[in-house]
Write a protein that holds these residues in place. Structure first.
Motif, PDB file in Angstrom:
ATOM      1  N   TYR A 152     -39.961   3.587  38.958  1.00 20.96           N
ATOM      2  CA  TYR A 152     -40.443   3.474  37.594  1.00 20.96           C
ATOM      3  C   TYR A 152     -40.223   4.645  36.770  1.00 20.96           C
ATOM      4  O   TYR A 152     -40.688   5.708  37.047  1.00 20.96           O
ATOM      5  CB  TYR A 152     -41.830   2.893  37.619  1.00 20.96           C
ATOM      6  CG  TYR A 152     -42.219   2.874  36.206  1.00 20.96           C
ATOM      7  CD1 TYR A 152     -41.680   2.329  35.005  1.00 20.96           C
ATOM      8  CD2 TYR A 152     -43.417   3.934  35.786  1.00 20.96           C
ATOM      9  CE1 TYR A 152     -42.127   2.217  33.642  1.00 20.96           C
ATOM     10  CE2 TYR A 152     -43.733   3.856  34.444  1.00 20.96           C
ATOM     11  CZ  TYR A 152     -43.211   3.059  33.246  1.00 20.96           C
ATOM     12  OH  TYR A 152     -43.561   3.200  32.139  1.00 20.96           O
ATOM     13  N   LEU A 153     -39.370   4.718  35.568  1.00 21.21           N
ATOM     14  CA  LEU A 153     -39.080   5.787  34.818  1.00 21.21           C
ATOM     15  C   LEU A 153     -39.651   5.499  33.501  1.00 21.21           C
ATOM     16  O   LEU A 153     -38.814   4.644  32.922  1.00 21.21           O
ATOM     17  CB  LEU A 153     -37.716   6.210  35.013  1.00 21.21           C
ATOM     18  CG  LEU A 153     -37.082   6.497  36.241  1.00 21.21           C
ATOM     19  CD1 LEU A 153     -35.509   6.506  35.944  1.00 21.21           C
ATOM     20  CD2 LEU A 153     -37.646   7.752  36.965  1.00 21.21           C
ATOM     21  N   SER A 154     -40.555   6.426  32.876  1.00 24.68           N
ATOM     22  CA  SER A 154     -41.220   6.200  31.649  1.00 24.68           C
ATOM     23  C   SER A 154     -40.169   6.954  30.621  1.00 24.68           C
ATOM     24  O   SER A 154     -39.661   8.160  31.223  1.00 24.68           O
ATOM     25  CB  SER A 154     -42.538   6.614  31.591  1.00 24.68           C
ATOM     26  OG  SER A 154     -42.820   7.935  32.370  1.00 24.68           O
ATOM     27  N   THR A 155     -39.717   6.324  29.781  1.00 20.25           N
ATOM     28  CA  THR A 155     -38.867   7.062  28.701  1.00 20.25           C
ATOM     29  C   THR A 155     -39.458   7.402  27.205  1.00 20.25           C
ATOM     30  O   THR A 155     -40.538   7.074  27.027  1.00 20.25           O
ATOM     31  CB  THR A 155     -37.404   6.256  28.599  1.00 20.25           C
ATOM     32  OG1 THR A 155     -37.768   5.089  28.031  1.00 20.25           O
ATOM     33  CG2 THR A 155     -36.890   6.095  29.909  1.00 20.25           C
ATOM     34  N   ARG A 156     -38.635   8.027  26.428  1.00 20.90           N
ATOM     35  CA  ARG A 156     -38.994   8.384  25.131  1.00 20.90           C
ATOM     36  C   ARG A 156     -37.825   8.341  24.165  1.00 20.90           C
ATOM     37  O   ARG A 156     -37.066   8.940  24.336  1.00 20.90           O
ATOM     38  CB  ARG A 156     -40.000   9.617  25.092  1.00 20.90           C
ATOM     39  CG  ARG A 156     -40.632   9.815  24.019  1.00 20.90           C
ATOM     40  CD  ARG A 156     -41.736  11.037  24.312  1.00 20.90           C
ATOM     41  NE  ARG A 156     -42.616  11.397  22.930  1.00 20.90           N
ATOM     42  CZ  ARG A 156     -43.360  12.325  22.936  1.00 20.90           C
ATOM     43  NH1 ARG A 156     -43.725  13.033  24.108  1.00 20.90           N
ATOM     44  NH2 ARG A 156     -44.213  12.704  21.848  1.00 20.90           N
ATOM     45  N   ALA A 157     -38.301   8.305  22.698  1.00 21.07           N
ATOM     46  CA  ALA A 157     -37.079   8.265  21.908  1.00 21.07           C
ATOM     47  C   ALA A 157     -36.605   9.960  21.992  1.00 21.07           C
ATOM     48  O   ALA A 157     -37.488  10.811  22.030  1.00 21.07           O
ATOM     49  CB  ALA A 157     -37.722   7.987  20.483  1.00 21.07           C
ATOM     50  N   PRO A 179     -34.383  -1.240  43.072  1.00 20.57           N
ATOM     51  CA  PRO A 179     -34.823  -1.627  41.710  1.00 20.57           C
ATOM     52  C   PRO A 179     -35.237  -0.312  40.917  1.00 20.57           C
ATOM     53  O   PRO A 179     -36.108   0.549  41.575  1.00 20.57           O
ATOM     54  CB  PRO A 179     -35.968  -2.864  41.847  1.00 20.57           C
ATOM     55  CG  PRO A 179     -36.598  -2.643  43.057  1.00 20.57           C
ATOM     56  CD  PRO A 179     -35.477  -2.198  44.050  1.00 20.57           C
ATOM     57  N   VAL A 180     -34.801  -0.279  39.750  1.00 18.32           N
ATOM     58  CA  VAL A 180     -35.420   0.696  38.583  1.00 18.32           C
ATOM     59  C   VAL A 180     -35.955  -0.101  37.639  1.00 18.32           C
ATOM     60  O   VAL A 180     -35.080  -0.600  36.800  1.00 18.32           O
ATOM     61  CB  VAL A 180     -34.317   1.686  38.305  1.00 18.32           C
ATOM     62  CG1 VAL A 180     -34.940   2.607  37.542  1.00 18.32           C
ATOM     63  CG2 VAL A 180     -34.031   2.377  39.762  1.00 18.32           C
ATOM     64  N   THR A 181     -37.153   0.240  37.034  1.00 17.25           N
ATOM     65  CA  THR A 181     -37.602  -0.099  35.835  1.00 17.25           C
ATOM     66  C   THR A 181     -38.028   1.046  35.075  1.00 17.25           C
ATOM     67  O   THR A 181     -38.195   1.882  35.467  1.00 17.25           O
ATOM     68  CB  THR A 181     -38.963  -0.992  36.232  1.00 17.25           C
ATOM     69  OG1 THR A 181     -38.680  -2.185  36.938  1.00 17.25           O
ATOM     70  CG2 THR A 181     -39.669  -1.680  35.028  1.00 17.25           C
ATOM     71  N   THR A 182     -37.752   0.704  33.709  1.00 15.56           N
ATOM     72  CA  THR A 182     -38.103   1.771  32.596  1.00 15.56           C
ATOM     73  C   THR A 182     -38.962   1.040  31.538  1.00 15.56           C
ATOM     74  O   THR A 182     -39.061  -0.205  31.376  1.00 15.56           O
ATOM     75  CB  THR A 182     -36.786   2.257  32.191  1.00 15.56           C
ATOM     76  OG1 THR A 182     -36.095   1.082  31.272  1.00 15.56           O
ATOM     77  CG2 THR A 182     -35.619   2.545  32.996  1.00 15.56           C
TER      78      THR A 182
END
Length: 265
Positions: A130-135, A184-187
Protein backbone atom coordinates in the motif's frame (compact mmCIF):
# COMPACT_ATOMS: atom_id res chain seq x y z
CA UNK A 1 -8.08 -31.08 6.63
CA UNK A 2 -8.81 -27.59 5.31
CA UNK A 3 -6.12 -25.96 3.13
CA UNK A 4 -3.89 -23.50 4.93
CA UNK A 5 -4.75 -19.89 4.06
CA UNK A 6 -1.82 -17.60 3.23
CA UNK A 7 -1.02 -15.02 5.87
CA UNK A 8 -1.70 -11.55 4.51
CA UNK A 9 1.11 -9.01 4.88
CA UNK A 10 0.12 -5.40 4.18
CA UNK A 11 3.20 -3.21 3.69
CA UNK A 12 2.51 0.52 3.98
CA UNK A 13 5.81 1.64 2.52
CA UNK A 14 5.28 5.34 2.03
CA UNK A 15 5.52 7.72 0.67
CA UNK A 16 6.95 10.37 3.01
CA UNK A 17 4.74 13.39 3.76
CA UNK A 18 1.52 11.63 2.75
CA UNK A 19 -0.06 11.17 6.17
CA UNK A 20 2.14 8.24 7.23
CA UNK A 21 2.90 9.67 10.66
CA UNK A 22 -0.79 10.19 11.33
CA UNK A 23 -1.47 6.57 10.37
CA UNK A 24 1.28 5.31 12.65
CA UNK A 25 0.12 7.43 15.59
CA UNK A 26 -3.41 6.06 15.31
CA UNK A 27 -2.11 2.49 15.10
CA UNK A 28 0.05 3.04 18.16
CA UNK A 29 -2.73 4.72 20.15
CA UNK A 30 -5.11 1.83 19.45
CA UNK A 31 -2.67 -1.02 19.93
CA UNK A 32 -4.85 -2.91 22.43
CA UNK A 33 -7.94 -2.63 20.23
CA UNK A 34 -6.11 -3.80 17.11
CA UNK A 35 -3.87 -6.49 18.61
CA UNK A 36 -6.44 -9.35 18.58
CA UNK A 37 -7.10 -8.74 14.88
CA UNK A 38 -3.83 -7.66 13.28
CA UNK A 39 -0.11 -7.79 14.05
CA UNK A 40 1.01 -4.17 13.71
CA UNK A 41 4.69 -3.45 13.05
CA UNK A 42 5.86 0.17 13.10
CA UNK A 43 9.19 1.83 12.41
CA UNK A 44 10.18 1.64 16.07
CA UNK A 45 9.80 -2.15 15.88
CA UNK A 46 12.09 -2.56 12.84
CA UNK A 47 14.73 0.13 13.29
CA UNK A 48 17.47 -2.06 11.84
CA UNK A 49 15.46 -2.75 8.69
CA UNK A 50 14.57 0.92 8.20
CA UNK A 51 18.15 2.06 8.79
CA UNK A 52 19.36 -0.45 6.21
CA UNK A 53 16.76 0.77 3.71
CA UNK A 54 17.84 4.38 4.17
CA UNK A 55 21.52 3.47 3.88
CA UNK A 56 20.96 1.63 0.59
CA UNK A 57 18.83 4.41 -0.91
CA UNK A 58 21.44 7.04 0.00
CA UNK A 59 24.43 5.09 -1.30
CA UNK A 60 23.23 2.03 -3.23
CA UNK A 61 25.63 -0.87 -3.59
CA UNK A 62 25.47 -4.66 -3.31
CA UNK A 63 26.82 -4.69 0.24
CA UNK A 64 24.09 -2.38 1.54
CA UNK A 65 21.38 -4.26 -0.35
CA UNK A 66 22.66 -7.53 1.12
CA UNK A 67 22.51 -6.00 4.61
CA UNK A 68 18.92 -4.89 3.97
CA UNK A 69 18.00 -8.41 2.87
CA UNK A 70 19.55 -9.84 6.02
CA UNK A 71 17.54 -7.44 8.17
CA UNK A 72 14.37 -8.40 6.29
CA UNK A 73 15.08 -12.09 6.84
CA UNK A 74 15.50 -11.43 10.57
CA UNK A 75 12.25 -9.48 10.64
CA UNK A 76 10.16 -12.24 9.11
CA UNK A 77 12.10 -15.02 10.76
CA UNK A 78 11.07 -13.72 14.20
CA UNK A 79 7.34 -14.03 13.51
CA UNK A 80 5.63 -17.01 15.20
CA UNK A 81 4.47 -19.63 12.71
CA UNK A 82 1.24 -20.29 14.65
CA UNK A 83 0.05 -16.66 14.51
CA UNK A 84 -2.71 -16.46 11.89
CA UNK A 85 -3.37 -12.73 12.21
CA UNK A 86 -2.64 -10.58 9.16
CA UNK A 87 0.49 -8.46 9.44
CA UNK A 88 0.52 -4.70 8.89
CA UNK A 89 3.89 -2.99 8.46
CA UNK A 90 3.81 0.81 8.30
CA UNK A 91 7.22 2.38 7.66
CA UNK A 92 7.75 4.92 4.90
CA UNK A 93 11.51 4.46 5.03
CA UNK A 94 11.04 1.08 3.33
CA UNK A 95 10.68 3.01 0.05
CA UNK A 96 13.99 4.80 0.68
CA UNK A 97 15.02 8.20 1.97
CA UNK A 98 12.90 11.29 1.51
CA UNK A 99 13.76 13.24 -1.66
CA UNK A 100 15.86 16.36 -1.32
CA UNK A 101 19.17 15.40 0.19
CA UNK A 102 22.20 14.70 -1.99
CA UNK A 103 20.16 15.87 -5.00
CA UNK A 104 17.91 12.81 -4.63
CA UNK A 105 14.76 13.03 -6.76
CA UNK A 106 11.83 10.69 -6.25
CA UNK A 107 12.31 7.13 -5.01
CA UNK A 108 14.68 5.47 -7.49
CA UNK A 109 15.46 2.54 -5.19
CA UNK A 110 11.98 1.76 -3.87
CA UNK A 111 11.42 -1.15 -6.25
CA UNK A 112 14.71 -2.83 -5.34
CA UNK A 113 13.98 -2.44 -1.64
CA UNK A 114 10.42 -3.73 -1.80
CA UNK A 115 11.38 -6.60 -4.10
CA UNK A 116 14.09 -7.64 -1.65
CA UNK A 117 11.70 -7.34 1.29
CA UNK A 118 9.10 -9.55 -0.38
CA UNK A 119 11.75 -12.10 -1.35
CA UNK A 120 12.56 -12.68 2.32
CA UNK A 121 9.00 -13.57 3.29
CA UNK A 122 8.10 -17.15 4.01
CA UNK A 123 6.17 -19.00 1.26
CA UNK A 124 2.92 -18.90 3.24
CA UNK A 125 2.84 -15.07 3.18
CA UNK A 126 0.64 -13.13 0.75
CA UNK A 127 2.18 -9.63 0.43
CA UNK A 128 0.19 -6.55 -0.56
CA UNK A 129 1.87 -3.16 -0.97
CA UNK A 130 0.00 0.00 0.00
CA UNK A 131 1.39 3.37 -1.08
CA UNK A 132 -0.14 6.64 0.07
CA UNK A 133 0.34 9.49 -2.39
CA UNK A 134 -0.25 13.23 -2.57
CA UNK A 135 -0.75 15.96 -5.18
CA UNK A 136 2.64 17.18 -6.50
CA UNK A 137 2.53 20.82 -5.35
CA UNK A 138 1.52 20.08 -1.75
CA UNK A 139 3.88 17.10 -1.54
CA UNK A 140 6.94 19.01 -2.77
CA UNK A 141 6.18 21.90 -0.43
CA UNK A 142 6.01 19.48 2.51
CA UNK A 143 9.24 17.75 1.45
CA UNK A 144 10.90 21.17 1.22
CA UNK A 145 9.80 22.10 4.74
CA UNK A 146 11.07 18.77 6.04
CA UNK A 147 14.48 19.30 4.45
CA UNK A 148 14.67 22.86 5.79
CA UNK A 149 13.99 21.53 9.26
CA UNK A 150 16.12 18.39 9.30
CA UNK A 151 18.91 19.09 6.80
CA UNK A 152 20.83 22.08 5.50
CA UNK A 153 18.72 22.89 2.47
CA UNK A 154 19.70 26.33 1.17
CA UNK A 155 17.38 26.50 -1.82
CA UNK A 156 14.29 28.66 -1.96
CA UNK A 157 10.97 26.85 -2.31
CA UNK A 158 10.76 27.75 -5.99
CA UNK A 159 14.28 26.49 -6.63
CA UNK A 160 13.58 23.28 -4.71
CA UNK A 161 10.40 22.61 -6.70
CA UNK A 162 12.19 23.34 -9.99
CA UNK A 163 14.93 20.87 -9.05
CA UNK A 164 12.40 18.13 -8.22
CA UNK A 165 10.12 18.18 -11.24
CA UNK A 166 10.58 14.46 -11.63
CA UNK A 167 7.94 11.72 -11.68
CA UNK A 168 4.74 12.23 -9.72
CA UNK A 169 4.11 9.91 -6.80
CA UNK A 170 1.33 8.28 -8.80
CA UNK A 171 3.81 7.54 -11.58
CA UNK A 172 6.35 6.12 -9.14
CA UNK A 173 3.66 3.91 -7.60
CA UNK A 174 2.60 2.71 -11.04
CA UNK A 175 6.18 1.76 -11.90
CA UNK A 176 6.52 -0.13 -8.61
CA UNK A 177 3.25 -1.96 -9.30
CA UNK A 178 4.38 -2.93 -12.79
CA UNK A 179 7.72 -4.28 -11.54
CA UNK A 180 6.31 -6.17 -8.55
CA UNK A 181 3.43 -7.76 -10.47
CA UNK A 182 1.75 -10.14 -9.56
CA UNK A 183 2.13 -8.75 -6.01
CA UNK A 184 -0.83 -6.34 -5.67
CA UNK A 185 -0.15 -2.64 -5.12
CA UNK A 186 -2.88 -0.29 -3.88
CA UNK A 187 -2.61 3.51 -3.78
CA UNK A 188 -4.70 6.30 -2.29
CA UNK A 189 -4.14 10.05 -2.30
CA UNK A 190 -4.00 12.01 0.95
CA UNK A 191 -6.45 14.52 -0.53
CA UNK A 192 -9.00 11.74 -0.87
CA UNK A 193 -8.48 10.04 2.49
CA UNK A 194 -8.27 13.13 4.70
CA UNK A 195 -12.03 13.52 4.69
CA UNK A 196 -12.79 9.85 5.28
CA UNK A 197 -14.08 8.59 8.61
CA UNK A 198 -10.72 7.09 9.64
CA UNK A 199 -8.62 9.60 7.71
CA UNK A 200 -5.44 8.30 6.05
CA UNK A 201 -5.88 4.98 7.85
CA UNK A 202 -9.05 4.22 5.86
CA UNK A 203 -7.47 2.39 2.87
CA UNK A 204 -5.50 0.13 5.23
CA UNK A 205 -8.62 -0.78 7.20
CA UNK A 206 -10.34 -1.51 3.89
CA UNK A 207 -7.53 -3.83 2.83
CA UNK A 208 -7.77 -5.63 6.17
CA UNK A 209 -11.58 -5.84 5.85
CA UNK A 210 -11.73 -4.42 9.36
CA UNK A 211 -15.27 -4.75 10.80
CA UNK A 212 -17.38 -1.60 11.04
CA UNK A 213 -18.02 -2.13 14.75
CA UNK A 214 -14.30 -2.02 15.48
CA UNK A 215 -13.66 0.86 13.10
CA UNK A 216 -16.23 2.91 15.00
CA UNK A 217 -14.10 2.57 18.14
CA UNK A 218 -11.07 4.23 16.56
CA UNK A 219 -10.83 7.70 18.02
CA UNK A 220 -10.11 10.54 15.60
CA UNK A 221 -6.64 12.04 15.81
CA UNK A 222 -5.18 15.39 14.90
CA UNK A 223 -2.88 15.68 11.92
CA UNK A 224 0.72 14.81 12.80
CA UNK A 225 3.61 17.00 11.67
CA UNK A 226 1.44 20.04 10.84
CA UNK A 227 2.81 22.54 8.33
CA UNK A 228 4.97 25.37 9.56
CA UNK A 229 4.02 28.90 8.45
CA UNK A 230 6.08 30.77 5.84
CA UNK A 231 7.79 33.09 8.33
CA UNK A 232 9.16 30.12 10.30
CA UNK A 233 10.35 28.46 7.09
CA UNK A 234 12.08 31.73 6.17
CA UNK A 235 13.90 31.71 9.50
CA UNK A 236 15.03 28.12 8.95
CA UNK A 237 16.26 28.98 5.47
CA UNK A 238 18.28 31.92 6.77
CA UNK A 239 19.87 29.71 9.42
CA UNK A 240 20.72 27.07 6.82
CA UNK A 241 22.33 29.68 4.60
CA UNK A 242 24.21 31.68 7.21
CA UNK A 243 25.05 29.49 10.22
CA UNK A 244 27.98 27.19 9.48
CA UNK A 245 28.20 25.64 12.92
CA UNK A 246 25.94 22.59 12.79
CA UNK A 247 25.23 22.37 16.49
CA UNK A 248 24.27 26.05 16.79
CA UNK A 249 22.22 25.86 13.60
CA UNK A 250 20.23 22.83 14.73
CA UNK A 251 19.69 24.24 18.21
CA UNK A 252 18.43 27.53 16.79
CA UNK A 253 16.06 25.75 14.41
CA UNK A 254 14.63 23.67 17.25
CA UNK A 255 14.16 26.81 19.34
CA UNK A 256 12.32 28.69 16.56
CA UNK A 257 9.98 25.74 16.05
CA UNK A 258 9.44 25.15 19.77
CA UNK A 259 8.61 28.83 20.34
CA UNK A 260 6.12 28.76 17.48
CA UNK A 261 4.45 25.59 18.73
CA UNK A 262 4.06 27.03 22.23
CA UNK A 263 2.44 30.18 20.85
CA UNK A 264 -0.07 28.21 18.80
CA UNK A 265 -1.13 25.68 21.44
Amino acid sequence: MQPHSPRRVIIHAGFHKTGTKTVQNVLKAHHQLLAPHVCVILKSDIRGLCTAALAYSQRPDTTRLHHFRNEAALCFGDMPADDARPILISAEDLAGAIPGRRKRIGYPHATALLSSLIAQMTPDCAPHIYLSTRAPAAWLKSCYAHNLRHARTRLSLDAFVAAHTGPRLDDIAAEIASTLDPVPVTTAALEETSGAAEGPLTPILDLLAFPDALRARLRPTTVSNPSLPPHILDELLELNRNEDDGARRNAAKKQFIADYMRRTQ
